[in-house]
Design a protein around this motif. Structure first.
Motif, PDB file in Angstrom:
ATOM      1  N   LEU A  45     -20.750   5.360 -15.378  1.00  0.00           N
ATOM      2  CA  LEU A  45     -20.302   4.926 -16.703  1.00  0.00           C
ATOM      3  C   LEU A  45     -21.193   5.501 -17.792  1.00  0.00           C
ATOM      4  CD1 LEU A  45     -17.899   2.762 -17.314  1.00  0.00           C
ATOM      5  CD2 LEU A  45     -18.576   3.026 -14.958  1.00  0.00           C
ATOM      6  N   TRP A  46     -22.487   5.639 -17.512  1.00  0.00           N
ATOM      7  CA  TRP A  46     -23.390   6.279 -18.477  1.00  0.00           C
ATOM      8  C   TRP A  46     -22.898   7.707 -18.741  1.00  0.00           C
ATOM      9  CZ3 TRP A  46     -25.394   1.850 -16.742  1.00  0.00           C
ATOM     10  CH2 TRP A  46     -26.431   1.244 -17.421  1.00  0.00           C
ATOM     11  N   THR A  47     -22.579   8.413 -17.663  1.00  0.00           N
ATOM     12  CA  THR A  47     -22.076   9.789 -17.814  1.00  0.00           C
ATOM     13  C   THR A  47     -20.832   9.798 -18.688  1.00  0.00           C
ATOM     14  OG1 THR A  47     -22.911  10.347 -15.591  1.00  0.00           O
ATOM     15  CG2 THR A  47     -21.282  11.840 -16.568  1.00  0.00           C
ATOM     16  N   PHE A  48     -19.872   8.954 -18.355  1.00  0.00           N
ATOM     17  CA  PHE A  48     -18.610   8.898 -19.102  1.00  0.00           C
ATOM     18  C   PHE A  48     -18.861   8.558 -20.570  1.00  0.00           C
ATOM     19  CE2 PHE A  48     -15.000   6.475 -20.781  1.00  0.00           C
ATOM     20  CZ  PHE A  48     -13.989   7.415 -20.652  1.00  0.00           C
ATOM     21  N   LEU A  49     -19.653   7.537 -20.836  1.00  0.00           N
ATOM     22  CA  LEU A  49     -19.881   7.110 -22.218  1.00  0.00           C
ATOM     23  C   LEU A  49     -20.626   8.173 -23.031  1.00  0.00           C
ATOM     24  CD1 LEU A  49     -20.710   3.339 -21.623  1.00  0.00           C
ATOM     25  CD2 LEU A  49     -18.585   4.318 -22.540  1.00  0.00           C
ATOM     26  N   GLU A  50     -21.567   8.858 -22.406  1.00  0.00           N
ATOM     27  CA  GLU A  50     -22.307   9.900 -23.122  1.00  0.00           C
ATOM     28  C   GLU A  50     -21.479  11.168 -23.345  1.00  0.00           C
ATOM     29  OE1 GLU A  50     -26.846   8.661 -21.876  1.00  0.00           O
ATOM     30  OE2 GLU A  50     -25.897  10.314 -20.797  1.00  0.00           O
ATOM     31  N   GLY A  76     -22.011 -11.909 -13.175  1.00  0.00           N
ATOM     32  CA  GLY A  76     -21.414 -11.700 -14.491  1.00  0.00           C
ATOM     33  C   GLY A  76     -21.569 -10.260 -14.969  1.00  0.00           C
ATOM     34  N   VAL A  77     -21.687 -10.105 -16.267  1.00  0.00           N
ATOM     35  CA  VAL A  77     -21.794  -8.764 -16.854  1.00  0.00           C
ATOM     36  C   VAL A  77     -23.223  -8.233 -16.814  1.00  0.00           C
ATOM     37  CG1 VAL A  77     -19.778  -8.999 -18.363  1.00  0.00           C
ATOM     38  CG2 VAL A  77     -22.044  -9.621 -19.220  1.00  0.00           C
ATOM     39  N   GLY A  78     -24.195  -9.094 -16.405  1.00  0.00           N
ATOM     40  CA  GLY A  78     -25.588  -8.647 -16.391  1.00  0.00           C
ATOM     41  C   GLY A  78     -26.001  -8.191 -17.782  1.00  0.00           C
ATOM     42  N   HIS A  79     -26.684  -7.058 -17.863  1.00  0.00           N
ATOM     43  CA  HIS A  79     -27.074  -6.531 -19.182  1.00  0.00           C
ATOM     44  C   HIS A  79     -26.229  -5.318 -19.579  1.00  0.00           C
ATOM     45  CE1 HIS A  79     -29.526  -3.430 -17.157  1.00  0.00           C
ATOM     46  NE2 HIS A  79     -29.940  -4.402 -16.376  1.00  0.00           N
ATOM     47  N   SER A  80     -25.017  -5.238 -19.011  1.00  0.00           N
ATOM     48  CA  SER A  80     -24.143  -4.091 -19.304  1.00  0.00           C
ATOM     49  C   SER A  80     -23.714  -4.038 -20.769  1.00  0.00           C
ATOM     50  CB  SER A  80     -22.913  -4.100 -18.394  1.00  0.00           C
ATOM     51  OG  SER A  80     -22.111  -5.250 -18.614  1.00  0.00           O
ATOM     52  N   LEU A  81     -23.535  -5.170 -21.420  1.00  0.00           N
ATOM     53  CA  LEU A  81     -23.094  -5.142 -22.824  1.00  0.00           C
ATOM     54  C   LEU A  81     -24.164  -4.511 -23.707  1.00  0.00           C
ATOM     55  CD1 LEU A  81     -21.399  -8.653 -23.077  1.00  0.00           C
ATOM     56  CD2 LEU A  81     -20.392  -6.450 -22.398  1.00  0.00           C
ATOM     57  N   GLU A  82     -25.410  -4.846 -23.457  1.00  0.00           N
ATOM     58  CA  GLU A  82     -26.511  -4.228 -24.205  1.00  0.00           C
ATOM     59  C   GLU A  82     -26.558  -2.725 -23.931  1.00  0.00           C
ATOM     60  OE1 GLU A  82     -26.786  -6.940 -22.257  1.00  0.00           O
ATOM     61  OE2 GLU A  82     -27.686  -8.532 -23.476  1.00  0.00           O
ATOM     62  N   ASP A  83     -26.315  -2.351 -22.668  1.00  0.00           N
ATOM     63  CA  ASP A  83     -26.328  -0.931 -22.308  1.00  0.00           C
ATOM     64  C   ASP A  83     -25.182  -0.176 -22.987  1.00  0.00           C
ATOM     65  OD1 ASP A  83     -28.597  -1.294 -20.730  1.00  0.00           O
ATOM     66  OD2 ASP A  83     -27.431  -1.643 -18.911  1.00  0.00           O
ATOM     67  N   ILE A  84     -24.009  -0.775 -23.019  1.00  0.00           N
ATOM     68  CA  ILE A  84     -22.869  -0.129 -23.688  1.00  0.00           C
ATOM     69  C   ILE A  84     -23.176   0.041 -25.181  1.00  0.00           C
ATOM     70  CG2 ILE A  84     -20.439  -0.384 -24.365  1.00  0.00           C
ATOM     71  CD1 ILE A  84     -20.066  -1.894 -21.639  1.00  0.00           C
ATOM     72  N   HIS A  85     -23.705  -0.999 -25.789  1.00  0.00           N
ATOM     73  CA  HIS A  85     -24.032  -0.918 -27.222  1.00  0.00           C
ATOM     74  C   HIS A  85     -25.062   0.185 -27.487  1.00  0.00           C
ATOM     75  CE1 HIS A  85     -24.683  -2.006 -31.340  1.00  0.00           C
ATOM     76  NE2 HIS A  85     -25.976  -2.119 -31.107  1.00  0.00           N
ATOM     77  N   ALA A  86     -26.065   0.288 -26.617  1.00  0.00           N
ATOM     78  CA  ALA A  86     -27.082   1.331 -26.789  1.00  0.00           C
ATOM     79  C   ALA A  86     -26.493   2.731 -26.622  1.00  0.00           C
ATOM     80  CB  ALA A  86     -28.228   1.124 -25.794  1.00  0.00           C
ATOM     81  N   LEU A  87     -25.532   2.880 -25.704  1.00  0.00           N
ATOM     82  CA  LEU A  87     -24.908   4.179 -25.461  1.00  0.00           C
ATOM     83  C   LEU A  87     -23.852   4.533 -26.508  1.00  0.00           C
ATOM     84  CD1 LEU A  87     -24.519   3.782 -21.617  1.00  0.00           C
ATOM     85  CD2 LEU A  87     -25.862   5.576 -22.739  1.00  0.00           C
ATOM     86  N   CYS A  88     -23.248   3.523 -27.129  1.00  0.00           N
ATOM     87  CA  CYS A  88     -22.151   3.733 -28.082  1.00  0.00           C
ATOM     88  C   CYS A  88     -22.402   2.917 -29.355  1.00  0.00           C
ATOM     89  CB  CYS A  88     -20.824   3.304 -27.459  1.00  0.00           C
ATOM     90  SG  CYS A  88     -20.450   4.081 -25.892  1.00  0.00           S
ATOM     91  N   THR A  95     -12.875   0.699 -30.558  1.00  0.00           N
ATOM     92  CA  THR A  95     -13.229  -0.637 -30.091  1.00  0.00           C
ATOM     93  C   THR A  95     -13.252  -0.615 -28.580  1.00  0.00           C
ATOM     94  OG1 THR A  95     -12.190  -1.674 -32.021  1.00  0.00           O
ATOM     95  CG2 THR A  95     -12.616  -3.087 -30.118  1.00  0.00           C
ATOM     96  N   ILE A  96     -14.367  -1.041 -28.003  1.00  0.00           N
ATOM     97  CA  ILE A  96     -14.530  -1.089 -26.554  1.00  0.00           C
ATOM     98  C   ILE A  96     -14.489  -2.549 -26.111  1.00  0.00           C
ATOM     99  CG2 ILE A  96     -16.051  -0.601 -24.594  1.00  0.00           C
ATOM    100  CD1 ILE A  96     -17.297   1.659 -26.289  1.00  0.00           C
ATOM    101  N   TYR A  97     -13.572  -2.833 -25.196  1.00  0.00           N
ATOM    102  CA  TYR A  97     -13.486  -4.155 -24.576  1.00  0.00           C
ATOM    103  C   TYR A  97     -13.909  -4.008 -23.119  1.00  0.00           C
ATOM    104  CZ  TYR A  97     -10.775  -5.773 -28.606  1.00  0.00           C
ATOM    105  OH  TYR A  97     -10.372  -6.121 -29.870  1.00  0.00           O
ATOM    106  N   PRO A  98     -15.136  -4.408 -22.776  1.00  0.00           N
ATOM    107  CA  PRO A  98     -15.599  -4.277 -21.396  1.00  0.00           C
ATOM    108  C   PRO A  98     -14.999  -5.348 -20.490  1.00  0.00           C
ATOM    109  CG  PRO A  98     -17.437  -4.396 -22.957  1.00  0.00           C
ATOM    110  CD  PRO A  98     -16.207  -4.815 -23.682  1.00  0.00           C
TER     111      PRO A  98
END
Length: 173
Positions: free
Chosen positions: A108-113, A132-144, A121-124
């Protein structure tokens, strides 16, 4: 959720094969996240894009866990089998993934970058077995950072067959 009348992409990573479900290892012919993505397509009419790595993950659950941990520790960017040409025509991106190592798989990092999510608008949506989602929302925000991050949905993989109501509720909110 503001998706109706907009061009939607459902981009997801999913792992079929041996998976941890309800405390045991079972063989899933279709991964849980893929099943959720298919439900989303049915409800939204969005375009599906399955994010796959060029190197296929093994079927064995323990081997996949080892690889996922190494990729995370190495901050790897796995090469994708193929990528979507452009996300320019899409307003909304539903981004699906299983929780691996407390976040999303490194593919997903590859795809987002690889794409510019400015004004998207990204709806994870995430499948998991209790984390749960773990810390993926923070990671998505940092990448996008230029994307709008909408409300997320965490689906228990064990109950994915009964997830239609949860997905419908999420889409209505």
């Amino acid at each position: 959720m503001d998706y109706q009348g907009k061009k939607c992409l459902i981009a997801y990573f999913s792992h079929a094969g041996m998976n941890y479900v309800s405390g045991k290892i079972v063989d899933l012919p279709v991964g849980n996240t893929e099943r959720a993505a298919q439900m989303l397509r049915l409800f939204t009419g969005g375009d599906l894009f399955h994010i796959r790595t060029a190197s296929v993950y093994p079927n064995d659950y323990q081997e996949v866990v080892k690889i996922a941990k190494k990729e995370k520790a190495d901050n790897a960017r796995p090469v994708l089998e193929r990528d979507i040409d452009s996300i320019d025509d899409y307003d909304v991106i539903f981004l699906g993934y299983p929780n691996w190592c407390g976040t999303m798989p490194m593919a997903l990092w590859t795809f987002l970058e690889n794409h510019d999510f400015t004004d998207k608008t990204i709806y994870p949506f995430c499948t998991h077995e209790g984390s749960g989602v773990g810390h993926s929302l923070e990671d998505i925000h940092a990448l996008c950072p230029t994307a709008k991050l909408g409300k997320s949905l965490a689906l228990l993989g064990t109950t994915i067959e009964d997830a239609e109501d949860d997905i419908r509720r999420w889409l209505r909110d």
